[in-house]
Design a protein around this motif. Structure first.
Motif, short mmCIF file in Angstrom:
data_model
loop_
_atom_site.label_atom_id
_atom_site.label_comp_id
_atom_site.label_asym_id
_atom_site.label_seq_id
_atom_site.Cartn_x
_atom_site.Cartn_y
_atom_site.Cartn_z
N ASP A 6 0.83 -1.20 0.00
CA ASP A 6 0.00 0.00 0.00
C ASP A 6 0.87 1.26 0.00
O ASP A 6 0.59 2.21 -0.75
N LEU A 7 1.91 1.28 0.81
CA LEU A 7 2.79 2.45 0.88
C LEU A 7 3.59 2.61 -0.41
O LEU A 7 3.80 3.73 -0.89
N ARG A 8 4.03 1.52 -0.98
CA ARG A 8 4.74 1.58 -2.27
C ARG A 8 3.84 2.15 -3.35
O ARG A 8 4.27 2.97 -4.17
N ALA A 9 2.59 1.69 -3.39
CA ALA A 9 1.65 2.19 -4.39
C ALA A 9 1.41 3.68 -4.20
O ALA A 9 1.33 4.44 -5.18
N ARG A 10 1.27 4.12 -2.95
CA ARG A 10 1.08 5.54 -2.67
C ARG A 10 2.28 6.35 -3.16
O ARG A 10 2.14 7.47 -3.67
N ALA A 11 3.49 5.79 -3.02
CA ALA A 11 4.71 6.49 -3.39
C ALA A 11 5.02 6.37 -4.88
O ALA A 11 5.81 7.16 -5.42
N GLY A 12 4.44 5.39 -5.55
CA GLY A 12 4.72 5.19 -6.97
C GLY A 12 6.04 4.52 -7.24
O GLY A 12 6.66 4.72 -8.29
#
Length: 268
Positions: A6-12
């Protein structure tokens, strides 16, 4: 979706730490039963923000970022640019992702019966021991199952992961010595004064030599083959860590960054 995903997706970003085995030299640490994960950022000021404040013309030209296969250069550069921009634009998000990835790496290594290790400056020279941040509540709750955490600002080295081994090369003199962060100081064409000072502090010195030869002694110290493995905490002290120059630009160096070995000096 997991917390890390989830955090990786938020960060791109796909990942911060490089895939295990992607760096052949780092993979050599396996013979020491050490599993090392490396953070690679876009070197120098490639991203528009400086990550190597003490870089010289010689080390800029010889940077390992440019020594890999040209076929992967575009993809590699784009990934490193994304990570670097995230580091500067949203430091707290970057550091929370990094903390989760370090934890995941440590758990995987220990399950394999290997010692986990981390290199945060694969293609940068950031003073990580001073980069403090606040854990997100959900990240703190996850990490607290296995690692020490607190509500105050902390760094990822000796505060959250005090039992993990971190190591790096650096050209920044006078850096703090943390018990679990091993630093090897890098000789360049313009920093001999700093090298002498760091030798007096007990730092090992990394020296780049022509690919044909690594001398047995340099700067009055024995030379160990730094390409045998990447794991610098295993080096004796004091010593010089001899590294063979990589990449076409490095091999064409005329700045003095690539040091002449004993035989080269005799032939000169």
């Amino acid at each position: 979706m997991t917390l890390l995903a989830d955090l990786r997706a938020r960060a791109g970003v796909r990942t911060l730490l490089s895939d295990l085995g992607s760096n052949p030299k780092v993979a050599k640490n396996d013979k020491l039963n050490v599993s090392t994960a490396v953070l690679h950022l876009a070197p120098g000021n490639m991203s528009g923000r400086e990550v190597c404040p003490k870089r010289s013309a010689g080390c800029t030209a010889a940077c390992l970022h440019f020594a890999g296969s040209p076929a992967y250069m575009t993809t590699k550069t784009q990934a490193r640019l994304k990570r670097t921009r995230l580091f500067f634009d949203d430091r707290n998000l970057f550091m929370n992702i990094l903390a989760l990835e370090i934890a995941a790496h440590a758990i995987r290594a220990e399950r394999k019966g290997m010692k986990p290790a981390i290199r945060l400056n694969g293609t940068s020279d950031i003073v990580w021991e001073k980069k403090k941040f606040i854990l997100f509540p959900e990240v703190k709750a996850y990490l607290a199952r296995k690692f020490p955490v607190s509500d105050r600002e902390q760094n990822v080295i000796d505060r959250i992961f005090p039992t993990l081994q971190f190591y790096d090369y650096t050209a920044i003199p006078g850096r703090e010595s943390l018990g679990n962060y091993h630093l090897t100081f890098s000789l360049k064409e313009d920093n001999m004064k700093e090298v002498i000072a760091e030798m007096k502090r007990g730092r090992n010195i990394a020296v780049v030599f022509p690919a044909a030869e690594i001398p047995s002694e340099y700067l009055g110290l024995p030379v160990v083959d730094g390409d045998e493995t990447d794991y610098r905490p295993a080096d004796p002290s004091p010593c010089v860590v001899g590294l063979k120059v990589k990449g076409l630009k490095g091999k064409a160096d005329t700045s003095g960054f690539v040091q002449k070995s004993h035989s080269d000096l005799l032939a000169a």
